[in-house]
Each structure stands twice: as structure tokens, then as C-alpha cells.
Design a protein around this motif. Structure first.
Motif, PDB file in Angstrom:
ATOM      1  N   ALA A 186      -1.334   9.221  12.354  1.00  0.00           N
ATOM      2  CA  ALA A 186      -0.641   8.011  12.821  1.00  0.00           C
ATOM      3  C   ALA A 186       0.798   7.976  12.315  1.00  0.00           C
ATOM      4  O   ALA A 186       1.724   7.622  13.063  1.00  0.00           O
ATOM      5  N   LEU A 187       0.994   8.353  11.062  1.00  0.00           N
ATOM      6  CA  LEU A 187       2.341   8.378  10.500  1.00  0.00           C
ATOM      7  C   LEU A 187       3.217   9.415  11.191  1.00  0.00           C
ATOM      8  O   LEU A 187       4.404   9.168  11.468  1.00  0.00           O
ATOM      9  N   LEU A 188       2.639  10.586  11.497  1.00  0.00           N
ATOM     10  CA  LEU A 188       3.395  11.630  12.182  1.00  0.00           C
ATOM     11  C   LEU A 188       3.878  11.158  13.541  1.00  0.00           C
ATOM     12  O   LEU A 188       5.043  11.368  13.911  1.00  0.00           O
ATOM     13  N   PHE A 189       3.008  10.502  14.298  1.00  0.00           N
ATOM     14  CA  PHE A 189       3.411  10.008  15.605  1.00  0.00           C
ATOM     15  C   PHE A 189       4.451   8.899  15.477  1.00  0.00           C
ATOM     16  O   PHE A 189       5.313   8.744  16.344  1.00  0.00           O
ATOM     17  N   ALA A 190       4.383   8.129  14.392  1.00  0.00           N
ATOM     18  CA  ALA A 190       5.355   7.054  14.198  1.00  0.00           C
ATOM     19  C   ALA A 190       6.753   7.597  13.923  1.00  0.00           C
ATOM     20  O   ALA A 190       7.751   7.021  14.386  1.00  0.00           O
ATOM     21  N   VAL A 191       6.838   8.688  13.175  1.00  0.00           N
ATOM     22  CA  VAL A 191       8.156   9.235  12.812  1.00  0.00           C
ATOM     23  C   VAL A 191       8.617  10.318  13.774  1.00  0.00           C
ATOM     24  O   VAL A 191       9.764  10.772  13.672  1.00  0.00           O
ATOM     25  N   SER A 192       7.774  10.736  14.713  1.00  0.00           N
ATOM     26  CA  SER A 192       8.157  11.807  15.639  1.00  0.00           C
ATOM     27  C   SER A 192       9.425  11.499  16.422  1.00  0.00           C
ATOM     28  O   SER A 192      10.317  12.356  16.536  1.00  0.00           O
ATOM     29  N   PRO A 193       9.582  10.290  16.992  1.00  0.00           N
ATOM     30  CA  PRO A 193      10.828  10.019  17.729  1.00  0.00           C
ATOM     31  C   PRO A 193      12.062  10.054  16.844  1.00  0.00           C
ATOM     32  O   PRO A 193      13.159  10.333  17.328  1.00  0.00           O
ATOM     33  N   ILE A 194      11.894   9.768  15.543  1.00  0.00           N
ATOM     34  CA  ILE A 194      13.030   9.808  14.633  1.00  0.00           C
ATOM     35  C   ILE A 194      13.438  11.237  14.335  1.00  0.00           C
ATOM     36  O   ILE A 194      14.633  11.576  14.294  1.00  0.00           O
ATOM     37  N   LEU A 195      12.437  12.093  14.144  1.00  0.00           N
ATOM     38  CA  LEU A 195      12.721  13.489  13.805  1.00  0.00           C
ATOM     39  C   LEU A 195      13.154  14.299  15.024  1.00  0.00           C
ATOM     40  O   LEU A 195      14.014  15.171  14.913  1.00  0.00           O
ATOM     41  N   ALA A 196      12.536  14.027  16.160  1.00  0.00           N
ATOM     42  CA  ALA A 196      12.862  14.775  17.382  1.00  0.00           C
ATOM     43  C   ALA A 196      12.808  13.805  18.553  1.00  0.00           C
ATOM     44  O   ALA A 196      11.713  13.408  18.983  1.00  0.00           O
ATOM     45  N   SER A 197      13.945  13.427  19.054  1.00  0.00           N
ATOM     46  CA  SER A 197      13.989  12.465  20.150  1.00  0.00           C
ATOM     47  C   SER A 197      13.300  13.033  21.386  1.00  0.00           C
ATOM     48  O   SER A 197      13.441  14.210  21.717  1.00  0.00           O
ATOM     49  N   GLY A 198      12.527  12.200  22.031  1.00  0.00           N
ATOM     50  CA  GLY A 198      11.819  12.620  23.241  1.00  0.00           C
ATOM     51  C   GLY A 198      10.472  13.237  22.976  1.00  0.00           C
ATOM     52  O   GLY A 198       9.762  13.602  23.927  1.00  0.00           O
ATOM     53  N   SER A 199      10.063  13.355  21.705  1.00  0.00           N
ATOM     54  CA  SER A 199       8.792  14.012  21.398  1.00  0.00           C
ATOM     55  C   SER A 199       7.590  13.146  21.750  1.00  0.00           C
ATOM     56  O   SER A 199       6.460  13.637  21.761  1.00  0.00           O
ATOM     57  N   LEU A 200       7.830  11.857  22.030  1.00  0.00           N
ATOM     58  CA  LEU A 200       6.740  10.971  22.444  1.00  0.00           C
ATOM     59  C   LEU A 200       6.910  10.481  23.874  1.00  0.00           C
ATOM     60  O   LEU A 200       6.235   9.528  24.284  1.00  0.00           O
ATOM     61  N   ASP A 201       7.788  11.107  24.618  1.00  0.00           N
ATOM     62  CA  ASP A 201       7.925  10.770  26.035  1.00  0.00           C
ATOM     63  C   ASP A 201       6.635  11.127  26.773  1.00  0.00           C
ATOM     64  O   ASP A 201       5.840  11.957  26.318  1.00  0.00           O
ATOM     65  N   GLY A 202       6.456  10.499  27.933  1.00  0.00           N
ATOM     66  CA  GLY A 202       5.249  10.757  28.700  1.00  0.00           C
ATOM     67  C   GLY A 202       5.063  12.225  29.039  1.00  0.00           C
ATOM     68  O   GLY A 202       3.969  12.769  28.902  1.00  0.00           O
ATOM     69  N   SER A 203       6.128  12.878  29.463  1.00  0.00           N
ATOM     70  CA  SER A 203       6.022  14.293  29.825  1.00  0.00           C
ATOM     71  C   SER A 203       5.720  15.155  28.602  1.00  0.00           C
ATOM     72  O   SER A 203       4.963  16.129  28.684  1.00  0.00           O
ATOM     73  N   ALA A 204       6.304  14.791  27.454  1.00  0.00           N
ATOM     74  CA  ALA A 204       6.050  15.559  26.238  1.00  0.00           C
ATOM     75  C   ALA A 204       4.599  15.431  25.796  1.00  0.00           C
ATOM     76  O   ALA A 204       3.963  16.416  25.401  1.00  0.00           O
ATOM     77  N   LEU A 205       4.058  14.218  25.879  1.00  0.00           N
ATOM     78  CA  LEU A 205       2.662  14.015  25.489  1.00  0.00           C
ATOM     79  C   LEU A 205       1.713  14.724  26.443  1.00  0.00           C
ATOM     80  O   LEU A 205       0.726  15.340  26.007  1.00  0.00           O
ATOM     81  N   LEU A 206       1.982  14.637  27.739  1.00  0.00           N
ATOM     82  CA  LEU A 206       1.115  15.301  28.712  1.00  0.00           C
ATOM     83  C   LEU A 206       1.170  16.814  28.578  1.00  0.00           C
ATOM     84  O   LEU A 206       0.224  17.510  28.938  1.00  0.00           O
ATOM     85  N   GLY A 207       2.284  17.326  28.073  1.00  0.00           N
ATOM     86  CA  GLY A 207       2.374  18.763  27.826  1.00  0.00           C
ATOM     87  C   GLY A 207       1.733  19.175  26.527  1.00  0.00           C
ATOM     88  O   GLY A 207       1.282  20.321  26.384  1.00  0.00           O
ATOM     89  N   MET A 208       1.656  18.261  25.546  1.00  0.00           N
ATOM     90  CA  MET A 208       1.097  18.575  24.241  1.00  0.00           C
ATOM     91  C   MET A 208      -0.416  18.402  24.192  1.00  0.00           C
ATOM     92  O   MET A 208      -1.135  19.212  23.589  1.00  0.00           O
ATOM     93  N   LEU A 209      -0.928  17.343  24.811  1.00  0.00           N
ATOM     94  CA  LEU A 209      -2.343  16.994  24.675  1.00  0.00           C
ATOM     95  C   LEU A 209      -3.308  18.085  25.153  1.00  0.00           C
ATOM     96  O   LEU A 209      -4.325  18.331  24.488  1.00  0.00           O
ATOM     97  N   PRO A 210      -3.055  18.761  26.285  1.00  0.00           N
ATOM     98  CA  PRO A 210      -3.983  19.832  26.668  1.00  0.00           C
ATOM     99  C   PRO A 210      -4.084  20.934  25.626  1.00  0.00           C
ATOM    100  O   PRO A 210      -5.190  21.447  25.350  1.00  0.00           O
ATOM    101  N   PHE A 211      -2.964  21.326  25.030  1.00  0.00           N
ATOM    102  CA  PHE A 211      -3.014  22.363  24.003  1.00  0.00           C
ATOM    103  C   PHE A 211      -3.733  21.857  22.759  1.00  0.00           C
ATOM    104  O   PHE A 211      -4.455  22.614  22.093  1.00  0.00           O
ATOM    105  N   ALA A 212      -3.552  20.579  22.433  1.00  0.00           N
ATOM    106  CA  ALA A 212      -4.267  20.004  21.295  1.00  0.00           C
ATOM    107  C   ALA A 212      -5.770  19.989  21.556  1.00  0.00           C
ATOM    108  O   ALA A 212      -6.573  20.255  20.654  1.00  0.00           O
ATOM    109  N   ALA A 213      -6.157  19.677  22.795  1.00  0.00           N
ATOM    110  CA  ALA A 213      -7.574  19.641  23.143  1.00  0.00           C
ATOM    111  C   ALA A 213      -8.193  21.034  23.058  1.00  0.00           C
ATOM    112  O   ALA A 213      -9.317  21.206  22.546  1.00  0.00           O
ATOM    113  N   ILE A 214      -7.486  22.028  23.545  1.00  0.00           N
ATOM    114  CA  ILE A 214      -7.997  23.399  23.495  1.00  0.00           C
ATOM    115  C   ILE A 214      -8.114  23.872  22.044  1.00  0.00           C
ATOM    116  O   ILE A 214      -9.123  24.481  21.649  1.00  0.00           O
TER     117      ILE A 214
END
Length: 350
Positions: free
Chosen positions: A40-68
Motif C-alpha cells: 500500500a505504501l509503495l503504491f502511495a509513493v509511486s506517483p511521487i517517485l515516477a510520474s504516470g506509474s499509476l495511470d490507467g494504461s500503466a496499471l493495465l500493463g503491469m497487472l498481467p505480469f504481476a498475475a503471471i
């Protein structure tokens, strides 16, 4: 609430129920809790460390790899709980991905057969590892490393060393599709991990599985068939690796020759992040899945900050080293050495 007996002298069996607050307190004390607030903390600070890392497209690109990765790490968790460590992950994932890409030859009609072959091949390979370990006493690291070499050779032989064919359209649609905005890969991973968690936590088979991993000698003395549980664990893990490889092939469309090479170290790191001890015994598949999510998002943030991809390997290696090191710290002795802060009874004022 149970009612009191009508007669004072009659004993009444009152069923005990654990309140949600008591359960939460107990969960916080487990080694599997830390990964949840950390994620939870990582997701909270992600936009601060890397802008756009929580955008919809970024999440949709990350979640499948996380699931695998979560599926692969779930299989690794089960193996670790039995006191082993599976080094055949790259070969398992690669073989299943190559089979479902090459065997159908672009035809959806041959996809189910390809999936069955991939599952069967990985289950057979895992069975070989399990027999080598349980029947011939070969160290898990050596046995799974040898099987991984065999699987790598099988992939090269099957593909003649050339790039694999694209996955069938039906598999691509399944892996890249969504249900209510959630990627299908995430839905499948959640279902399989929830099933594994239920079996381990809520069934007699699961309790025997944990007992066999925690203390094989005590489990044998209690009449538990430890070898059979260990053998079955390797087969189940092999099926999870195969499922991950199948989804990976569909998501990448053209997986290449060795798509599983990048999943060995992250799977171990996710196990450590989830709080499962590499020495075996109790563990949490669900916490490992959250660890896989944490690791995938962390990698995305690292790359978003402009760091080289090699930094990912350094982070994963550091996580494993820290996890193993912290497990060896005698925390009980440390707590006894620290001042308690309590005032001795003789010095308390009336």
C-alpha cells in the motif's frame, strides 16, 4: 450468542468464535502481514517517485505480469514450504509457452489440445523432480536444476532453435481480455491462488501438507505420508508454472524461445517478501501473491525513474539476501537484551 442452560447445574458447551478484532491482532503478529502495508505504501509513493506509474494504461500493463509472476511464485511457495527450492521454473514456463504457441499452428481448434499437452508435460517434468527428491534422496536444488536443463533442451529441440510461432487468436484474446475492467490474467490468478489458499488453510489435506513441511520426522510419526505430500506438491507447482506460461504466451502473442528465464529470481524474491521462510514449514500463498504485486510495481517504478533494467536484478537479489539474513537473527535473544522499560516492583511507589 449461545443461551445459558435452564438448570444451573447443567454444563453447557459454548461454541467459541474468534472476533474480527482478535483475528486481526493475530494476523498482524504473523510474518505475512508486513507485505500488505508495504505494498500500500509503495503504491502511495509511486506517483511521487515516477510520474504516470499509476495511470490507467500503466496499471493495465503491469497487472498481467504481476498475475503471471504470482502464479509462478505460488508454486514456488508450495515447494519452499516442503523444504525445497525449485530451479526448474524457467524451463517449465518456457516449455508451456512454446507448446501453446507452436503446436496449434495458429489454429484455435488445436488450442485445447495444446493446453492439455503443456499441462501434462510440466506435470510430468515436476513428477520427475519429485521422484528424484523423494525416492532417490537427491537434493532439491540439484534435481530441479537437472530437470530445468532437460526442459531447456526440449524447448530447443522442439523449436529447432528458432523463434516460436505466434499464439492462437483465442489465447491472445483470453490473456489480453478484461472482465469488468479487470484483466483476465488477474482474474485467473486470483481464482487459482484463492483455491490453493483454501486447500492449505481449510482442509485436512492442507494441514497435513503444512505438518509434512514443518517437521517431516514428526509427520511420519503421526502417520502422515510425507513423501506422497512432497511428490504431489511438485506436481501442483508444475501445473501452476504451466498455467503461467500459457497466459504469458497469450499476453506476449509471440513469447520467443525462453520467456521463462526472467521468472526464477523474482519468484524466490516474492516468496521472501510474502514472509514464507526458505527453511520450510508454514507459509502464505496469498501473501506471496501480494509480494509479486509489490515486486512488479517496484520494477515499474525503478524503470520509470530512468534506472537501468539491471537494477531490478540487484533489488531482487538484495530482497532475497535480506530475507534470509533476517530469518537467521535470534530475535528472541535481541528482545531479551533490550531494556523492557518496566519499573521493578521493589522501586514502585505506593
Amino acid at each position: 450468542m449461545s443461551e445459558q442452560a435452564a438448570h444451573p447445574g447443567t454444563a453447557v458447551a459454548v461454541p467459541t468464535q474468534i472476533s474480527p478484532l482478535r483475528w486481526l491482532r493475530a494476523f498482524v503478529r504473523t510474518p505475512y502481514f508486513a507485505i500488505w502495508p508495504a505494498t500500500a505504501l509503495l503504491f502511495a509513493v509511486s506517483p511521487i517517485l515516477a510520474s504516470g506509474s499509476l495511470d490507467g494504461s500503466a496499471l493495465l500493463g503491469m497487472l498481467p505480469f504481476a498475475a503471471i509472476l504470482a502464479l509462478v511464485a505460488a508454486g514456488q511457495t508450495l515447494i519452499v514450504q516442503q523444504g525445497g527450492l525449485d530451479l526448474s521454473v524457467p524451463g517449465m514456463v518456457s516449455l508451456s509457452a512454446v507448446i501453446v504457441s507452436k503446436y496449434p499452428q495458429g489454429s484455435d481448434g488445436r488450442l485445447l489440445a495444446a493446453v492439455a499437452i503443456a499441462l501434462g508435460a510440466c506435470a510430468l517434468a515436476a513428477l520427475i523432480s519429485g521422484i528424484a527428491i523423494t525416492r532417490f534422496g537427491i537434493t532439491p536444488l540439484i534435481a530441479t536444476l537437472g530437470v530445468n536443463a532437460l526442459l531447456t533442451g526440449a524447448v530447443l529441440q522442439y523449436t529447432s532453435g528458432s523463434a516460436s510461432d505466434p499464439a492462437p487468436p483465442a489465447l491472445v484474446d483470453l490473456a489480453s481480455g478484461k472482465v469488468a475492467g479487470i484483466p483476465n490474467t488477474v482474474v485467473i490468478a486470483v481464482v487459482l491462488i484463492a483455491l490453493a489458499t483454501f486447500v492449505v488453510r481449510r482442509t485436512i489435506l492442507g494441514r497435513r501438507f503444512v505438518a509434512a513441511g514443518a517437521s517431516p520426522r514428526a509427520a511420519v510419526a503421526a502417520g502422515i505420508r510425507v513423501r506422497e505430500h512432497q511428490l504431489g506438491t511438485y506436481v501442483v507447482a508444475g501445473l501452476l508454472y504451466a498455467a503461467a506460461g500459457i497466459l504469458l504466451a497469450g499476453f506476449l502473442e509471440t513469447p520467443g524461445l525462453q520467456p521463462g528465464q526472467q521468472y526464477l529470481l523474482p519468484s524466490i524474491a516474492a516468496v521472501v517478501l510474502g514472509g514464507t521462510a526458505l527453511t520450510g514449514g508454514s507459509g502464505s500463498v496469498a501473501a506471496t501473491a501480494v509480494g509479486a504485486l509489490f515486486l512488479t510495481q517496484l520494477n515499474q517504478v525503478v524503470l520509470g525513474m530512468g534506472a537501468a533494467s539491471s537494477v531490478q536484478l540487484l533489488i531482487q537479489g538484495l530482497i532475497i539476501a535480506l530475507g534470509m539474513g533476517l530469518r537467521n537473527v535470534p530475535w528472541a535473544a535481541v528482545r531479551r537484551a533490550l531494556p523492557s522499560g518496566r519499573v521493578p516492583t521493589s522501586q514502585r511507589s505506593d
